[in-house]
Structure formats: C-alpha cells, structure tokens
Design an enzyme around this catalytic site. Structure first.
Site, PDB file in Angstrom:
ATOM      1  N   ASP A   8       0.870  -1.165   0.000  1.00  0.00           N
ATOM      2  CA  ASP A   8       0.000   0.000   0.000  1.00  0.00           C
ATOM      3  C   ASP A   8       0.916   1.226   0.000  1.00  0.00           C
ATOM      4  O   ASP A   8       2.083   1.149   0.397  1.00  0.00           O
ATOM      5  CB  ASP A   8      -0.870  -0.034   1.256  1.00  0.00           C
ATOM      6  CG  ASP A   8      -1.762   1.172   1.411  1.00  0.00           C
ATOM      7  OD1 ASP A   8      -2.212   1.719   0.392  1.00  0.00           O
ATOM      8  OD2 ASP A   8      -2.014   1.564   2.567  1.00  0.00           O
ATOM      9  N   ASP A 173      -2.027  -0.418   5.839  1.00  0.00           N
ATOM     10  CA  ASP A 173      -2.303   0.161   7.156  1.00  0.00           C
ATOM     11  C   ASP A 173      -3.766   0.009   7.549  1.00  0.00           C
ATOM     12  O   ASP A 173      -4.177   0.494   8.604  1.00  0.00           O
ATOM     13  CB  ASP A 173      -1.895   1.644   7.208  1.00  0.00           C
ATOM     14  CG  ASP A 173      -2.726   2.520   6.285  1.00  0.00           C
ATOM     15  OD1 ASP A 173      -3.190   2.020   5.232  1.00  0.00           O
ATOM     16  OD2 ASP A 173      -2.907   3.706   6.609  1.00  0.00           O
TER      17      ASP A 173
END
Length: 204
Positions: A8, A173
């Site tokens: 990410d 996250d």
C-alpha cells in the site's frame, strides 16, 4: 516461499495527515469536508475519483458547489494534496534494496491529482529517480477502476503484475484490506501507526 512484496502507499510508504487535508478544504470554504474524507476511504466525488468513475476535471466540477466561494483548480488540488506529508528517504532506499531480492509492487487506492502531483514529486527526491525505479509494477485504483478491499483490485494486481497470492506478502495500514488479502491467499501484514514495514520484514 515469498517472492514478491506488494505495498500500500499511504500509511505504509508515504506518511498521511487526514486532518490537515480536512482543515485545508475547510479553509477554502468547503462544507462537510470531514464527511467526505475518511482515514481509509473517501465518499461522494472523492470516492468516485479514486475508483476511476470520474476524471480530475469532473471531480473538480462536482465538488465546486460544496464551497461557499469560487475556488480554482489549483486551490482544490493543493488542498487535496495536504492529505500527504511525504516519504522519508530511508523508505525509498529500503524499497530499492528490496528489489534486489524480491519483486516489489504498489497497490494503492489513490487518485490522479495526487499521483501525478505530490506523489510523483516525492519519488523524485533522489536525483534522476522516478516511481518506476522503486517498483516492478504499480496498480492504482483509479486506473484499475476498482478499490481495496474489493476482490477485483487484488485480482487485477495479480494479472497486471504477473504475481501469485501464495508467493506475495502484502503490507497495508488498514485491517480491512489486510483481512481481504489474507482471504484471497496472500500473506499480509498490518503496518500500524509508528511501525515501519522494514521492522515487520526483519521479524519474518
């Protein structure tokens, strides 16, 4: 056997400040900025932009009625980019080192305003470098026209990048995105606030 690392962007490689972005839009006179900008996902035109349902020009047109004064494209873009605070150079160096051992890929819910602006500039911190110098492949939600944690974007990433879930470690996250990746057969790790992906890798 892990052959690939799938990252990410926001909250893992690039630091974020969602509240700063909300304040920037509010300073321009935007109503309900707090409602549109989530930590892990957007709403309304902001979500449509990240999903590739509308382009940057359409996005700006759609959100203009939310302001109590006239705003320019540049003001909108600048406020939006306040979501991002930067990439520490040590993370960029870590990515380049990891490419010597793994296939390194990016999978991000993002939008063309950020990707072609602040994000691109941050990857140019080291002279002569571009995003392509850090990743073997990049998947952005607005190009894929789908959005984490939906299965479609993970399938798209596998097809585009030529990777297999069972050979790939995914970092995000968001717990929802991590759970979605695990359900599809990826190894996946949550990068909690204050944690570096390099720390997680060193423990595996």
């Amino acid at each position: 056997m892990i052959k690939n690392l799938l990252f990410d962007l926001g909250g893992v490689i690039m630091d974020l400040d969602r509240d700063r972005c909300v304040r920037a839009f509010e300073a321009l006179g935007m109503r309900d900025a707090e409602d549109f900008l989530g930590v892990y996902g957007q709403k309304g035109a902001f979500l449509a932009l990240e999903r590739g349902d509308i382009d940057a020009d359409e996005f700006r047109r759609e959100i203009r009625p939310l302001f109590d004064r006239e705003v320019t494209d540049e003001e909108i873009d600048s406020a939006f980019n306040q979501f991002l605070t930067g990439i520490p150079q040590e993370r960029l160096r870590a990515l380049r080192q990891l490419r010597k051992r793994y296939g390194v890929y990016l999978l991000s819910n993002t939008n063309p305003i950020m990707m072609n602006g602040f994000i691109a500039e941050e990857f140019r911190q080291e002279e002569g470098m571009e995003m392509k110098d850090y990743f073997d492949g990049v998947v952005a939600s607005y190009v894929a026209k789908c959005y984490k944690p939906d299965r479609e974007i993970f399938d798209y990433a596998c097809e585009k990048c030529g990777i297999k879930p069972e050979e790939t470690l995914f970092f995000d996250d968001s717990q929802a995105n991590v759970d979605a990746a695990r359900a599809l057969g990826f190894y996946a790790e949550l990068v909690a606030p204050g944690t570096e992906f390099t720390e997680i890798l060193s423990r595996r």
